[in-house]
Design a protein around this motif. Structure first.
Motif, PDB file in Angstrom:
ATOM      1  N   SER A  68      -6.453  -5.193  -6.188  1.00 52.58           N
ATOM      2  CA  SER A  68      -6.609  -3.743  -6.370  1.00 52.58           C
ATOM      3  C   SER A  68      -7.879  -3.216  -5.715  1.00 52.58           C
ATOM      4  O   SER A  68      -7.946  -2.047  -5.330  1.00 52.58           O
ATOM      5  CB  SER A  68      -6.608  -3.398  -7.866  1.00 52.58           C
ATOM      6  OG  SER A  68      -7.705  -4.009  -8.521  1.00 52.58           O
ATOM      7  N   PRO A  75      -6.517  -1.981   2.681  1.00 54.39           N
ATOM      8  CA  PRO A  75      -5.185  -2.151   3.270  1.00 54.39           C
ATOM      9  C   PRO A  75      -5.200  -3.133   4.442  1.00 54.39           C
ATOM     10  O   PRO A  75      -6.081  -3.090   5.301  1.00 54.39           O
ATOM     11  CB  PRO A  75      -4.825  -0.732   3.736  1.00 54.39           C
ATOM     12  CG  PRO A  75      -5.618   0.174   2.849  1.00 54.39           C
ATOM     13  CD  PRO A  75      -6.904  -0.547   2.594  1.00 54.39           C
ATOM     14  N   ARG A  93      -1.864  -5.333   0.487  1.00 51.99           N
ATOM     15  CA  ARG A  93      -3.176  -5.659  -0.072  1.00 51.99           C
ATOM     16  C   ARG A  93      -3.021  -6.972  -0.807  1.00 51.99           C
ATOM     17  O   ARG A  93      -2.092  -7.142  -1.609  1.00 51.99           O
ATOM     18  CB  ARG A  93      -3.657  -4.580  -1.049  1.00 51.99           C
ATOM     19  CG  ARG A  93      -4.516  -3.490  -0.446  1.00 51.99           C
ATOM     20  CD  ARG A  93      -5.200  -2.685  -1.546  1.00 51.99           C
ATOM     21  NE  ARG A  93      -4.242  -2.227  -2.540  1.00 51.99           N
ATOM     22  CZ  ARG A  93      -3.770  -0.976  -2.583  1.00 51.99           C
ATOM     23  NH1 ARG A  93      -4.162  -0.086  -1.697  1.00 51.99           N
ATOM     24  NH2 ARG A  93      -2.910  -0.627  -3.512  1.00 51.99           N
ATOM     25  N   LYS A 121       9.836   9.290  -1.513  1.00 51.97           N
ATOM     26  CA  LYS A 121      10.406   9.917  -0.326  1.00 51.97           C
ATOM     27  C   LYS A 121      11.706   9.256   0.140  1.00 51.97           C
ATOM     28  O   LYS A 121      12.363   9.789   1.044  1.00 51.97           O
ATOM     29  CB  LYS A 121       9.400   9.858   0.820  1.00 51.97           C
ATOM     30  CG  LYS A 121       8.121  10.644   0.566  1.00 51.97           C
ATOM     31  CD  LYS A 121       7.162  10.478   1.737  1.00 51.97           C
ATOM     32  CE  LYS A 121       5.848  11.205   1.481  1.00 51.97           C
ATOM     33  NZ  LYS A 121       4.897  11.041   2.613  1.00 51.97           N
ATOM     34  N   THR A 128       2.326  -2.231   4.923  1.00 52.09           N
ATOM     35  CA  THR A 128       0.925  -2.653   4.824  1.00 52.09           C
ATOM     36  C   THR A 128       0.696  -3.271   3.447  1.00 52.09           C
ATOM     37  O   THR A 128       1.095  -2.697   2.422  1.00 52.09           O
ATOM     38  CB  THR A 128      -0.027  -1.464   5.024  1.00 52.09           C
ATOM     39  OG1 THR A 128       0.257  -0.856   6.288  1.00 52.09           O
ATOM     40  CG2 THR A 128      -1.473  -1.924   5.004  1.00 52.09           C
ATOM     41  N   VAL A 139       0.849  -1.194   0.000  1.00 48.91           N
ATOM     42  CA  VAL A 139       0.000   0.000   0.000  1.00 48.91           C
ATOM     43  C   VAL A 139       0.891   1.253   0.000  1.00 48.91           C
ATOM     44  O   VAL A 139       1.869   1.346   0.748  1.00 48.91           O
ATOM     45  CB  VAL A 139      -0.930  -0.017   1.225  1.00 48.91           C
ATOM     46  CG1 VAL A 139      -1.772   1.258   1.270  1.00 48.91           C
ATOM     47  CG2 VAL A 139      -1.831  -1.252   1.184  1.00 48.91           C
ATOM     48  N   LYS A 140       0.546   2.226  -0.863  1.00 44.22           N
ATOM     49  CA  LYS A 140       1.275   3.500  -0.986  1.00 44.22           C
ATOM     50  C   LYS A 140       2.757   3.279  -1.289  1.00 44.22           C
ATOM     51  O   LYS A 140       3.632   3.929  -0.716  1.00 44.22           O
ATOM     52  CB  LYS A 140       1.115   4.325   0.290  1.00 44.22           C
ATOM     53  CG  LYS A 140      -0.328   4.717   0.588  1.00 44.22           C
ATOM     54  CD  LYS A 140      -0.426   5.576   1.840  1.00 44.22           C
ATOM     55  CE  LYS A 140      -1.879   5.977   2.117  1.00 44.22           C
ATOM     56  NZ  LYS A 140      -1.992   6.805   3.350  1.00 44.22           N
ATOM     57  N   PHE A 141       3.005   2.350  -2.217  1.00 48.66           N
ATOM     58  CA  PHE A 141       4.400   2.051  -2.550  1.00 48.66           C
ATOM     59  C   PHE A 141       5.054   3.213  -3.295  1.00 48.66           C
ATOM     60  O   PHE A 141       6.229   3.547  -3.047  1.00 48.66           O
ATOM     61  CB  PHE A 141       4.459   0.783  -3.402  1.00 48.66           C
ATOM     62  CG  PHE A 141       5.843   0.404  -3.833  1.00 48.66           C
ATOM     63  CD1 PHE A 141       6.240   0.557  -5.154  1.00 48.66           C
ATOM     64  CD2 PHE A 141       6.760  -0.075  -2.922  1.00 48.66           C
ATOM     65  CE1 PHE A 141       7.511   0.219  -5.551  1.00 48.66           C
ATOM     66  CE2 PHE A 141       8.038  -0.422  -3.310  1.00 48.66           C
ATOM     67  CZ  PHE A 141       8.423  -0.266  -4.631  1.00 48.66           C
ATOM     68  N   ASP A 185       6.853  -3.922  -6.267  1.00 50.17           N
ATOM     69  CA  ASP A 185       6.208  -4.405  -5.044  1.00 50.17           C
ATOM     70  C   ASP A 185       5.194  -5.497  -5.321  1.00 50.17           C
ATOM     71  O   ASP A 185       4.579  -6.020  -4.395  1.00 50.17           O
ATOM     72  CB  ASP A 185       5.527  -3.239  -4.330  1.00 50.17           C
ATOM     73  CG  ASP A 185       4.388  -2.652  -5.158  1.00 50.17           C
ATOM     74  OD1 ASP A 185       3.377  -2.256  -4.566  1.00 50.17           O
ATOM     75  OD2 ASP A 185       4.534  -2.585  -6.397  1.00 50.17           O
ATOM     76  N   PRO A 239       4.490   6.561  -3.126  1.00 47.43           N
ATOM     77  CA  PRO A 239       4.964   7.617  -2.209  1.00 47.43           C
ATOM     78  C   PRO A 239       6.201   7.206  -1.414  1.00 47.43           C
ATOM     79  O   PRO A 239       7.064   8.052  -1.136  1.00 47.43           O
ATOM     80  CB  PRO A 239       3.754   7.841  -1.293  1.00 47.43           C
ATOM     81  CG  PRO A 239       2.583   7.441  -2.115  1.00 47.43           C
ATOM     82  CD  PRO A 239       3.055   6.295  -2.943  1.00 47.43           C
ATOM     83  N   ILE A 240       6.278   5.936  -1.045  1.00 47.48           N
ATOM     84  CA  ILE A 240       7.464   5.467  -0.321  1.00 47.48           C
ATOM     85  C   ILE A 240       8.702   5.620  -1.193  1.00 47.48           C
ATOM     86  O   ILE A 240       9.759   6.088  -0.736  1.00 47.48           O
ATOM     87  CB  ILE A 240       7.274   4.001   0.122  1.00 47.48           C
ATOM     88  CG1 ILE A 240       6.192   3.899   1.186  1.00 47.48           C
ATOM     89  CG2 ILE A 240       8.589   3.419   0.644  1.00 47.48           C
ATOM     90  CD1 ILE A 240       5.856   2.475   1.588  1.00 47.48           C
TER      91      ILE A 240
END
Length: 734
Positions: free
Chosen positions: A623, A627, A588, A509, A586, A501-503, A543, A505-506
């Motif tokens: 999809s 999460p 999915r 950053k 996290t 989850v939110k790969f 991922d 943005p990881i």
């Protein structure tokens, strides 16, 4: 026609051109039967010959061809006469089966009352219409090896079924008579033999031999009674005389001495012949050797049926039943132990095969299978955890193994000589010559050989490790054998699709090193969990992580194994930290059960691929998941319900391309602890099949689940998996 035969090379070239075949055929390549049929049809047209004479000529030449290929010594020594030659032809096919493993070989059998000059031949073949080749080959062999002239006529042709799969055979019956090409001229005068006409087979039976037989039969009558004599079945003197003459002919003038009783008791018999089986006309086992009983204890039951314990590997494409054994009784039989009937420790070993002969016990209609383990080299024993002591001392298999060792020693000697630069001209280096070399030179040679062997072993292990990263084990075995597996349809498998989850943005950053470190920790942990639950990671891109179960040799409990893999992945993700905030990853996850097409693509770098809607649906479920949850299709939920799994209804969701679908969230497995799901056990106690001893009696009976407090049935299909030492292996049993 004469011009065509005289210009054989040109004629063959023109036939091949019309058949669109290469002119030079490869002796080691297996061609389709249609190629031979096409060439024969065109040859008949070009030469203007009828089909039967042409096939007979092919049979005559085929014998010459076999002699040129190195089979001349074997063919010359198959038997003392034509009858024994025909009865041992099947042994030739067994010897070449390793070169042609997919060959469905023909089989030959003569009636029991056949003699060396009059016989009834039964010919079984998968290929129809080629019996004239057999006639030409047999007639030519009789001339060349036994100076006999054969007359062969077809009595009947029929098609019989010997197997449910690929099991039709053409059964041709020949009537065969034989006579010497150069017969001795019998002088006039008192008869030396019983019959001196060409009509009688007893013409070379001396009167003295027949009298000796009659005296022996009289002795049997006095000792055992009238009913023990076969002569008493006939009433006329002439019929009795012919029986006595036939007995003499069978034994070439030798009169055997049959004991009144056997000196060996049943216990000693099963110990002396540890790999034998005797069964009746219903295929029920009435007696078996001690080694077979040790390997399959349940064969001792009075209701044991032979086909429940063995399957036929040779003759190929033949069912194991009483009728087929009678048809192929002269063919060597190779029987393979069924894994589900053997002790559990055999589940992770190569299958054990027996090679032997079937004997008809005429008194009761039983068959006796006298066999020994099929071992071609020492590795065959070691891979099956067998020792030389498991083979009787009288068994010739021991001699073959010793010969294999001698051959390897000879190869080692030649390698050592080539490395040292000496010339041996194909001869073995003598002991005296080896002693003349210095000890230092010999030590250097041994050291060099040792280094080369060590380097070769390291490269082999590297290759296996590389293949295991992207190929299943059964596909690795085929690739190592020089084969590339073709595509295969899998009717029911379970697929798992997972991502972080939110790969993105990881990634945005974090530094590249931190992202790769997170993925490495995640993949290492997840790969360990797949080993614990015997599932297979197909692909991982970024991922995305794709896992399947239900292909290859391990097709059972695929939904349970994938579900436990998903639960273990969620639990393990708690200990994997994501940069830059160092919080837990996290996931999915989506799971679906359905059909797939699998295969291996590429030769230089083979890759295992899966295709089908099952992975597409699993990806869509992932999809649409939430999460930290496992999104399951109704197909998978139906398989898993009532097996200790907890579900939470998700309700209907709209999957693009599939419409509204009732889905579920997989919450937990009540029958396994969290530690067990990720492969850690308490006190190093072994973890077995998830639902053993923890389900209702009705479900246990329907699904053949056995409680932990009782021993599983013999031959439970479980496969020990190899993983790291801290992994707990989960076994599934039937």
């Amino acid at each position: 026609m004469a011009d065509s035969i005289a210009n054989g090379e040109y004629t063959l070239e023109s036939v091949n051109a019309r058949a669109k075949c290469e002119y030079d055929f490869d002796n080691n390549f297996v061609y389709d039967d249609n190629v031979a049929d096409t060439i024969i049809t065109l040859a008949i047209d070009v030469l203007g010959l009828p089909k039967e004479p042409l096939l007979e000529m092919i049979g005559e030449y085929y014998l010459t061809y076999l002699e040129k290929r190195g089979f001349d010594e074997m063919l010359r020594n198959l038997g003392h006469n034509v009858l024994e030659f025909l009865q041992n032809l099947d042994s030739v096919h067994v010897l070449i089966r390793r070169d042609y493993p997919d060959m469905v070989a023909p089989s030959f059998r003569c009636d029991e009352d056949s003699s060396s000059d009059r016989m009834v031949l039964h010919y079984y073949s998968k290929r129809e219409g080629l019996h004239s080749i057999v006639k030409g080959l047999t007639v030519e062999a009789a001339k060349k090896f036994y100076t006999m002239q054969l007359e062969m006529s077809v009595v009947s042709i029929e098609t019989i079924k010997v197997s449910e799969e690929n099991g039709f055979r053409e059964h041709v019956t020949f009537d065969v008579t034989a006579k010497k090409i150069k017969e001795q001229i019998i002088e006039e005068g008192p008869p030396t033999f019983i019959a001196q006409t060409k009509k009688h087979s007893e013409k070379q039976i001396l009167k003295e031999d027949v009298e000796a037989v009659k005296q022996k039969l009289e002795q049997i009558r006095l000792q055992l009674g009238e009913n023990a004599l076969p002569l008493n079945r006939k009433t006329s003197v002439q019929a009795r005389w012919k029986i006595a003459a036939k007995i003499t002919a069978m034994h070439r003038g030798f009169v055997p001495n049959y004991p009144e009783t056997l000196a060996i008791n049943p216990r000693m018999f099963i110990e002396m012949f540890p790999y034998h089986v005797i069964f009746d006309n219903e295929m029920k086992v009435v007696q078996s050797g001690i080694k077979i009983q040790m390997l399959m204890p349940s064969i001792r039951s009075r209701q044991a049926v032979l086909s429940d314990f063995f399957q036929v590997r040779w003759p190929s494409c033949v069912d194991l039943n009483y009728e087929n054994i009678g048809r192929f009784v002269l063919c060597p039989f190779i029987l393979e132990f069924r894994r589900d009937a053997m002790e559990r420790e055999w589940n992770d070993r190569p299958a054990l095969q027996l090679k032997g002969q079937m004997f008809l016990l005429r008194d009761r209609g039983f068959y006796a299978y006298m066999a020994s383990p099929a071992a071609h080299c020492w590795a065959d024993l070691e891979n099956r955890k067998l020792k030389l002591s498991d083979i009787p001392m009288w068994d010739v298999t021991r001699d073959f193994l010793v010969a294999n060792l001698e051959y390897r020693k000879c190869i080692e000697t030649n390698v050592r000589a080539s490395l040292s630069g000496s010339q041996t001209d194909g001869r073995r280096i003598s002991v005296s010559g080896a002693r003349r070399g210095s000890l230092g030179d010999e030590a250097a040679i041994r050291d060099r050989i040792s280094r080369l062997q060590s380097e070769a072993e390291k490269e082999r292990r590297k290759n296996e490790a590389l293949y295991s990263a992207f190929l299943p084990k059964d596909a690795i075995d085929l690739v190592n054998g020089g084969l590339v597996p073709y595509g295969d349809f899998q009717p029911q498998v379970t697929a798992l699709f997972c991502d972080v989850v939110k790969f993105l943005p990881i990634v945005a950053k974090s530094s590249p090193q931190d992202v790769i470190g997170m993925l490495d920790a995640m993949y290492t942990t997840f790969d360990k969990i797949t080993r614990v639950h015997d599932t297979y990671r197909v692909e991982s891109i970024g991922d995305a992580y794709l896992v399947i179960a239900g292909t290859g040799n391990q097709k059972e409990h695929h939904a349970e194994r994938v579900a436990n893999t998903a639960l273990g992945m969620l639990l393990a993700a708690r200990n994997i930290k994501a940069p830059p905030d160092n919080i837990s990853v996290t996931l999915r996850i989506g799971i679906h059960t359905g059909s797939l097409v699998t295969g291996v693509l590429g030769n230089r770098l083979p890759r295992f691929v899966v295709m089908g809607e099952t992975t597409v649906v699993a990806s869509k479920l992932e999809s649409h998941s939430e999460p930290g949850k496992i999104h399951v299709s109704p197909t998978t939920q139906t398989i898993l319900k009532d097996k200790g799994y907890q579900f939470e209804a998700r309700g209907k969701i709209d999957l693009r391309g599939y419409g509204p679908l009732e889905t579920y969230f997989l919450v937990k497995n009540d029958l396994f602890s969290d530690e067990e799901l990720i492969g850690r056990s308490h006190g190093n106690q072994e973890v077995t099949y998830i639902n053993e001893g923890k389900v209702e009696a009705t479900f246990a009976k329907q699904n053949k689940v056995h409680p932990l407090t009782t021993s599983p049935p013999s031959g439970g299909a479980s496969r020990q998996l190899t993983g790291e030492s801290e992994d707990t292996i989960i076994e599934f049993k039937k």
